[in-house]
Structure formats: structure tokens, C-alpha cells
Design a protein around this motif. Sequence first.
Motif, mmCIF file in Angstrom:
data_model
loop_
_atom_site.group_PDB
_atom_site.id
_atom_site.type_symbol
_atom_site.label_atom_id
_atom_site.label_comp_id
_atom_site.label_asym_id
_atom_site.label_seq_id
_atom_site.Cartn_x
_atom_site.Cartn_y
_atom_site.Cartn_z
ATOM 1 N N TYR A 1 0.802 -1.220 0.000
ATOM 2 C CA TYR A 1 0.000 0.000 0.000
ATOM 3 C C TYR A 1 0.836 1.273 0.000
ATOM 4 O O TYR A 1 0.280 2.365 -0.173
ATOM 5 N N VAL A 2 2.136 1.160 0.210
ATOM 6 C CA VAL A 2 2.973 2.362 0.258
ATOM 7 C C VAL A 2 2.966 3.111 -1.075
ATOM 8 O O VAL A 2 2.637 4.310 -1.117
ATOM 9 N N PRO A 3 3.317 2.487 -2.208
ATOM 10 C CA PRO A 3 3.264 3.241 -3.466
ATOM 11 C C PRO A 3 1.845 3.636 -3.856
ATOM 12 O O PRO A 3 1.625 4.708 -4.445
ATOM 13 N N ARG A 4 0.876 2.787 -3.516
ATOM 14 C CA ARG A 4 -0.524 3.116 -3.843
ATOM 15 C C ARG A 4 -0.971 4.365 -3.107
ATOM 16 O O ARG A 4 -1.682 5.218 -3.661
ATOM 17 N N LEU A 5 -0.559 4.506 -1.855
ATOM 18 C CA LEU A 5 -0.878 5.700 -1.076
ATOM 19 C C LEU A 5 -0.270 6.947 -1.716
ATOM 20 O O LEU A 5 -0.942 7.980 -1.853
ATOM 21 N N MET A 6 0.974 6.858 -2.116
ATOM 22 C CA MET A 6 1.659 8.022 -2.674
ATOM 23 C C MET A 6 1.063 8.433 -4.013
ATOM 24 O O MET A 6 0.940 9.625 -4.320
ATOM 25 N N VAL A 7 0.655 7.460 -4.814
ATOM 26 C CA VAL A 7 0.102 7.771 -6.135
ATOM 27 C C VAL A 7 -1.307 8.321 -6.026
ATOM 28 O O VAL A 7 -1.654 9.319 -6.669
ATOM 29 N N THR A 8 -2.157 7.683 -5.213
ATOM 30 C CA THR A 8 -3.569 8.078 -5.163
ATOM 31 C C THR A 8 -3.826 9.296 -4.287
ATOM 32 O O THR A 8 -4.684 10.122 -4.597
ATOM 33 N N GLN A 9 -3.096 9.428 -3.187
ATOM 34 C CA GLN A 9 -3.359 10.518 -2.253
ATOM 35 C C GLN A 9 -2.494 11.747 -2.513
ATOM 36 O O GLN A 9 -2.886 12.859 -2.166
ATOM 37 N N TYR A 10 -1.331 11.551 -3.111
ATOM 38 C CA TYR A 10 -0.409 12.664 -3.320
ATOM 39 C C TYR A 10 -0.119 12.927 -4.795
ATOM 40 O O TYR A 10 0.614 13.853 -5.140
ATOM 41 N N GLU A 11 -0.680 12.075 -5.669
ATOM 42 C CA GLU A 11 -0.572 12.234 -7.112
ATOM 43 C C GLU A 11 0.877 12.352 -7.588
ATOM 44 O O GLU A 11 1.192 13.103 -8.503
ATOM 45 N N VAL A 12 1.770 11.592 -6.940
ATOM 46 C CA VAL A 12 3.140 11.535 -7.425
ATOM 47 C C VAL A 12 3.212 10.493 -8.534
ATOM 48 O O VAL A 12 2.330 9.636 -8.677
ATOM 49 N N SER A 13 4.239 10.543 -9.340
ATOM 50 C CA SER A 13 4.398 9.580 -10.427
ATOM 51 C C SER A 13 4.799 8.222 -9.860
ATOM 52 O O SER A 13 5.275 8.115 -8.719
#
Length: 468
Positions: free
Chosen positions: A300-312
Motif C-alpha cells: 500500500y505504500v506506493p498506492r498511497l503516494m500515487v492516489t493521495q499525493y498524485e506523485v508519479s
Amino acid sequence: MPSDDVDARRAPGARLPGGSPDGGVLGPRFRWVSIGMCALIMLAAFENLAVTTIMPTISRELDGAGLYAFAFAGPLAVSVVGMVVAGSWSDRGNPRTALYGSVALFAAGLLIAGLAPTMPLFVGGRLVHGLGGGALTVALYVIVARVYPPVLHPRIFAGFAAAWVIPSLIGPFVAGLVADHVGWRWVFLGVLALIVPAMGMVVPAMRGMRGPAQGEERPPRDLPRIGWAVLLAVAVLVLTLTAEATGVLQWAGPVVAGVVALLALRPLLPAGTLLARRGLPSVILMRGLVAGAFFAAEVYVPRLMVTQYEVSAPEAGLALTAAGLTWAVASWLQGRFPGLSHRTTATLGAAGLTIAMGSLISTVLFGLPPAVIVAGWAVSGAGMGVLFPRLGVLTLEDSTPADQGFNSAALSITDAIGSSIALAATAIVFSALGPLGGGWPFVGAFAVTSVFVVGVWLNGPRMLRQRA
């Protein structure tokens, strides 16, 4: 360690001028077997990571969307059977032949997957590969016990940890390049070509290796244990697949599968493992707890960063890369300082996971910058790097030649089962909290993994036997 193990003419732990037994794991006596075994671990790790990267391409080309999830869950499930078979084979026969058999299955699975014209045949290759991969790890653990003096166990297990982590830094990128420019099939066939030289380094060190001495063998319980392993594999597979179901099946399926898995798991572990009995049982249990906490949260770490923070996606991968680097460095350091107490390594591992889970939950709840996630997850990697190799060391310390295979298999089994149960639990909670929106599904998932971390803290002091 019995005197009839490898090269009994030399005293285990004999010191050379460098100050380490026989010059260390890269000294003249152990250099090639160390490199060869780490190479086998690295190839297995690369293949596992590579599949994640290229599976969308494979699914599209072979028209196999319906078997996409099974291609991941199936190998994990059947690996349990491979672990049990390799453990029994090593204890009642010879770990050398167990290694030959596991590598043969591993290579056969790669060949079938690499040449598969259809998705069902590709999945079949993945199942064969999973069977061999599970057996491979157990066989290598037993060979470590038979080849290396105990004082070198922390260093060789540190090498194993680094060999697993390093591919996580470059494996997905390399697999993507190969798939785009040469073809996805060569991701499997290329690994197959590298197995032969890796085995060539290991084989000479196993000459003269025998099984337990007469009178030390474990009672012949192979068939019942294999039957329990098959039942456990089925339960794990059902648990994984029903975690994403809807309706009543979303809750009933995992509960039933979880109960069956625990019943089937008990005969495959040292007595008292599920009760956290002091000593070896708690060491085995600890492996499942830390694996469940770390690997379930990692999803869930990369999923959190992509979905909640819209990072690449590449930026989100920085957290995983950071954890991989700190894991490798910490593994190397604990191997260089074998005097570091097991109690201290347990505390450091638990502290690293605690800081990581706290940073993840706090970031979601208080809107902290994503850099906090990267830093926190790097700390978790350091904690795992210190603790994970020591669990292998403790397992071998509490094992005899007659049960090294059984105990090594148990260690690997709890790793797989702990990860599977944690992944299923986080998936259920994440889905259930989905309607709330925002970051609440992530908070729920990380709360589940935090329960595993609490178990790590409670179980840590029980890994060491009470001194008389």
C-alpha cells in the motif's frame, strides 16, 4: 555440528590470519559456495520481482486476464508444499539431492513459462516454479548449517538478505527493458541460462555431505506432513482469492480459509509455535509476524503516494528503493557484528516497523508530506535488515542435523503464511472502508499491519530460552 559433515578434517571455526573462521564467507574455503548460493537467491528474487513488472504484457499477449491473480497466488500457495518436501528430504536423506531437485523444478518452471503459448500453460509453469522456489530456500538453509561454522551464519544470512533485496532495486527496470526490446519470454529464459554457473559454484562444497547419522533421523512422517501442506496450500489460495470477493463471501471465505490454514499449519511447525512458546517456536512465529507486517504494508505504500499525493509511479517507487537500500546495509552491518545480541536485534526490528507504521498513519491523518513516507519506510527496511537474518541464525542454533530441514521449512512456511494472512486481512479492511473515501482505507490497512507489529514486540523477548 557433527564431525562427519563437509570436510571434517578441518575444525569448524578454524581461524585464518584475517581473524574470521577460514577467512570468512568470502575466504578461500567458502568463497565460491557463498557466491553461488547468493546467486541462486538473487535469481529467484529477480524472477519474482520481474513477473510483477511484465505480467500486464503477458496477460495481454496470451489473453489471460482471467488468470491474472492466480498467476501470483498459485506459486505462493504451492511453495508451501515445496518447503515441506525439501525439509523432509534434507532430514531423512541428503540436502544435496534436495537442492538438485529444487533447482531442477525451478528451471523447469522457467522453461515452461518462457515457452508457453497459452496463459494456462504459463500459469502451469509458474506453479512448477513456485514448487521449486519454495524447496530451494529450505535446501539452502540446511546446506548453510552443514557447510558453515555457526560463527559465520550471521554473515551468510546477511548475504542472502542482500541477494534478495538488491534485485528489488534494479529488477523491475531490467525486466521492463528486456520485455520491451527483446521479448518478455527472455526474462524467464535468461534467468534459466544463469542457473547452471550458479550451481557450478555450489556443487563442489557439497561433496561428501551426508544426511543425519544413524539414530538421529526424524520419525518417518513425510506423507502426513505433505498432505497437511497440500491442504494449507489450498487454504492459502482460497484465502488470497476471496479477499477481493464481495458480499457474504468477502467475510465468510477468508474466515473459513483462515481457520483451515491454521489447522493445517500446526503439524508443519515446531510444537508450541502458534502459542508463542519460548525458544525456537517463538523464533518461527516471529518470522511470520515481521513478514506479515512489512510485506502487507509495502503493497500500500506506493498506492498511497500515487492516489493521495498524485506523485508519479517512479517517484512512489523511491520509498521501496529506500527500504531496499537500508535493508541491505543493515543486513551487512549485523553480519559484521555477530556479537550484537539477538535481543537487541529483535528490539531494533520492532522499533523500525513501529516507526514506519506510525509515519504512514500519521501522514494520512495529518496530511504530512510524502517525504515522511519515504523516510519512515526506509527505517522499516533497516529494522528488517537487522532482524530478518538473525531469525535464520537462531533457527539453526536451535536445530540438530536431524531437524534442520524441518525447522528451516517451518521458518519459510510462516514467512509465506504470515504474508498471505496479512495481505488478505488488509485487503478486506481496505475494501470495507472504501466507501468512506479519503485516506481512511489506508489507515485501516496500516492499522491491521500495526497489529502484527504489536505481536512482534510481545513475541521478541520469548525468542530466547530462559537461562537456568
